[in-house]
Enzyme design. Sequence first.
Site: not given
Ligand code: UD1
Ligand code: UDP
Length: 362
Positions: A208
């Site tokens: 992601h």
């Molecule tokens: C965010 C964090 C990242 C973290 C990740 C965990 C920042 C800059 N990034 O990234 O560090 O690793 O969360 O997963 O804070 N969306 C949905 N449903 C949701 C949330 C998001 O559909 O509940 C979609 C939307 O299209 C959104 C995109 O995901 O634009 C990205 O969401 P965003 O929270 O901006 O960043 P992440 O890639 O989730």
């Molecule tokens: N995770 C989860 N379900 C999923 C994918 C990830 O519960 O389908 C959990 C995973 O065990 C870990 C956390 O989400 O604890 C990691 O989140 P993510 O990779 O989105 O964020 P990051 O750690 O890179 O910030």
Amino acid sequence: MVKFSIVLGTRPEIIKLSSIIRFLEENDEDYFIVHSGQHYSYSLDKVFFDELELPFAKYNLEVGSGSHAVMTSKIMVGLEKIFLDEKPDFVIVQGDTNTVLAAALTASKLHIPVVHVEAGLRSYDRSMPEEINRIVADHVSSFLFPPTVESKNILLKENISEDKIFVVGNTIVDAVLQNIVIADKKVDVKNSILKKLDVNDYFLLTMHRPSNVDFKNNIINVFEGLKKVYEEFNIPFVFPIHPRTKNNIEKFNIKIPEFVKVIDPVGFLEFLQLEKNARMIFTDSGGIQEEACILKVPCVTLRFNTERPETIAVGSNVLAGNNPDKIFESAKLMFNKNNNWINPFGKGDSGERIINILKEKN
Ligand code: UD1
Ligand code: UDP
């Protein structure tokens, strides 16, 4: 009585703050949770409150998705009012998201001590939004909880005063140890998700990071690398897909190869089981590099750098970036890896230690 405010907003923050919340709850401490609403889909948010049996947030700012400036500023405006009304003694944040940045800035400007859980991580790659967030959060925090001595040393090198720093391990160990037993009792991925996919042996895949999924060619390159791995081992990939990735794959009109079995994101209990039973994990996630290490499953990280170098040092993880040949070589290297490494992230008592230190210091 000391009053704690926990601010969270995304999937990994809910998981990694769960042991702190549980400890506060069990000890009848005075605390409240603010959810920024950065993550809001059931599978990235509520599922974790349900499965981990966490109390819901007292406040939800419902900021939703948006640009970095929009998200950060909306969260700041919402938090300022709450902090002024509630007057917490500590504001606890975890990790490096925009929610963390916003809470750290807001609290520090109001002279409320910021507590940064998982401090001192650096990828030294400032093109990552998280790198900016974690640097700012560390430098405005009054209490810093790096997971390892290595991360403490990074903070010291940046001239952060040693009396603010406490090495306590990573709360992800608490989360894994507290929930793996529950996972084995409550869910059975072999007879549900994997049966439905008709898969027995599999590699687990997550991706992601914007550096991979916001660029068409980088996604194509990763799939190219995974194809080489599939051709060598004949083992398919199970891919719980993050919405950012799903949206971009659709936008770029990329066809996901058949050997990659896409599923919706799953809850933490299911995910722990998927990790534990995987032959190997391919990921660009931060937390999953740690979990693979803790669960003794070899990991290939689809990034060129990591802020978790401890996993490389102990031998549980290698960096492959999004280069197809490097992904293939890394997979071959890790496939038969002896998993007798030692988890460098602590014993699983980090949450409790953090709260006890804060109470002592108040
Ligand atoms: C965010 C964090 C990242 C973290 C990740 C965990 C920042 C800059 N990034 O990234 O560090 O690793 O969360 O997963 O804070 N969306 C949905 N449903 C949701 C949330 C998001 O559909 O509940 C979609 C939307 O299209 C959104 C995109 O995901 O634009 C990205 O969401 P965003 O929270 O901006 O960043 P992440 O890639 O989730
Ligand atoms: N995770 C989860 N379900 C999923 C994918 C990830 O519960 O389908 C959990 C995973 O065990 C870990 C956390 O989400 O604890 C990691 O989140 P993510 O990779 O989105 O964020 P990051 O750690 O890179 O910030």
